[in-house]
Design a protein around this motif. Structure first.
Motif, PDB file in Angstrom:
ATOM      1  N   ASP A 100       0.519  -1.067  -0.265  1.00 55.20           N
ATOM      2  CA  ASP A 100       0.184  -0.152   0.677  1.00 55.20           C
ATOM      3  C   ASP A 100       1.123   1.546  -0.321  1.00 55.20           C
ATOM      4  O   ASP A 100       1.759   1.141   0.964  1.00 55.20           O
ATOM      5  CB  ASP A 100      -1.276  -0.280   1.646  1.00 55.20           C
ATOM      6  CG  ASP A 100      -2.088  -0.698   1.042  1.00 55.20           C
ATOM      7  OD1 ASP A 100      -2.662  -1.196   0.017  1.00 55.20           O
ATOM      8  OD2 ASP A 100      -3.008  -1.006   2.236  1.00 55.20           O
ATOM      9  N   THR A 104      -3.841   4.809  -0.154  1.00 57.50           N
ATOM     10  CA  THR A 104      -4.213   3.993  -0.091  1.00 57.50           C
ATOM     11  C   THR A 104      -4.016   3.589   1.437  1.00 57.50           C
ATOM     12  O   THR A 104      -5.611   3.025   1.760  1.00 57.50           O
ATOM     13  CB  THR A 104      -3.740   2.804  -0.584  1.00 57.50           C
ATOM     14  OG1 THR A 104      -3.260   3.428  -1.961  1.00 57.50           O
ATOM     15  CG2 THR A 104      -3.898   1.129  -1.338  1.00 57.50           C
ATOM     16  N   HIS A 105      -2.482   3.549   2.140  1.00 58.00           N
ATOM     17  CA  HIS A 105      -2.564   3.194   3.064  1.00 58.00           C
ATOM     18  C   HIS A 105      -4.088   3.685   4.497  1.00 58.00           C
ATOM     19  O   HIS A 105      -4.707   3.445   5.620  1.00 58.00           O
ATOM     20  CB  HIS A 105      -1.851   3.630   4.001  1.00 58.00           C
ATOM     21  CG  HIS A 105      -1.335   3.101   5.396  1.00 58.00           C
ATOM     22  ND1 HIS A 105      -1.652   1.996   6.087  1.00 58.00           N
ATOM     23  CD2 HIS A 105      -1.213   3.768   6.319  1.00 58.00           C
ATOM     24  CE1 HIS A 105      -1.609   1.829   7.408  1.00 58.00           C
ATOM     25  NE2 HIS A 105      -1.145   2.737   7.795  1.00 58.00           N
TER      26      HIS A 105
END
Length: 292
Positions: A100, A104-105
């Motif tokens: 990620d 995204t994380h």
């Protein structure tokens, strides 16, 4: 030197407005000249939200995968089956390993994402944020084979900061992204805020910090953006380190002003403008001498 956020009436108003917009589900964008406290304000608001904070500094070299993530190497899996004593069965497979990226994380876990100087990244790189801010989904189809669309966590929030477009290395903010954020312009700090910040960052008493701020603001005038508050903080911190006073009769104070302001406002191969700058410093010190 204190790292605590210096909250004045000016910053409190900005904080309350930003928190309202974030709670309503919108991203907030602080835009203003360097040295006006945009990053510190964004980090302060992020802390008030009470969620883990993910930060990213804009960079012209970034690609979409630097924000979203990508495949990092391969993972090999081998299965040996000896269920029947005289028969061995082997199965082997290889899969790419996904990691990620920071956006995204943050989207996956509902963290607060602070994207500092985000217009230093190319518009095509920042386009990955369009669906995040509008549809609350992150499109992974162009990068990952398995998971193609990530639903953004409801606690996810975004804070952007940027310098004006005329600054070197800054890309123009694309209309599609501009329409998805609420921009709060920070045009300049009031005197109270500047004095509070300089005193808090340097450790100088309020009265002495005010002297430095008044001189810097006088040199700055109304027609230019520099020297910024960063110059005032540097001058104050150097004086505090030396245990010296910002007095017009102190030759060290004058030399520090010349060195610090000269470093921020450089007229390369232009001795005439440099001479005018030094005269402007002397004029402000002379004005201040009359008030001492």
């Amino acid at each position: 030197m204190s790292d605590a956020f210096i909250e004045t009436a000016y910053f409190k108003d900005l904080t309350n407005r930003a928190l309202l917009y974030l709670q309503a589900g919108y991203a907030v964008h602080f835009c203003g000249p360097a040295g006006t406290g945009k990053t510190a304000l964004a980090m302060h608001i992020a802390e008030l939200l009470g969620r883990p904070v993910v930060t990213l500094q804009g960079n012209d070299e970034y690609k979409p995968s630097d924000l979203v993530g990508g495949n990092s190497g391969m993972r090999r899996k081998k299965l040996l089956d000896n269920y029947v004593h005289s028969v061995w069965k082997a199965e082997e497979s290889m899969d790419s390993v996904w990691y990620d990226g920071r956006i995204t994380h943050a989207c996956r876990n509902g963290h607060t994402f602070v994207y500092d100087d985000f217009t230093r990244s190319r518009p095509e790189t920042n386009n990955v944020l369009l669906s995040v801010l509008q549809e609350k989904t992150l499109d992974l189809s162009a990068i990952q084979k398995g998971e193609t669309r990530l639903t953004v966590h409801p606690d996810f929030s975004v804070l952007f900061t940027s310098n004006p477009s005329e600054y070197a290395g800054v890309h123009v903010l694309q209309d599609a992204l501009k329409d998805r954020v609420i921009t709060i312009a920070i045009k300049g700090l009031d005197r109270e805020s500047e004095v509070a910040i300089v005193a808090g960052r340097s450790g100088l008493p309020w009265r002495e910090a005010a002297r430095i701020v008044d001189i810097i603001r006088g040199i700055r005038g109304n027609d230019i953006k520099k020297p910024s508050i960063r110059a005032a903080i540097m001058v104050a911190t150097i004086l505090a380190t030396k245990g010296s006073k910002p007095s017009s009769s102190n030759p060290l104070f004058y030399q520090i002003l010349v060195d610090v302001i000269g470093s921020e406002i450089s007229y390369e191969n232009d001795s005439e403008n440099n001479s005018l700058l030094f005269k402007r410093i002397e004029m402000e010190l002379d004005k201040y001498t009359l008030r001492e």
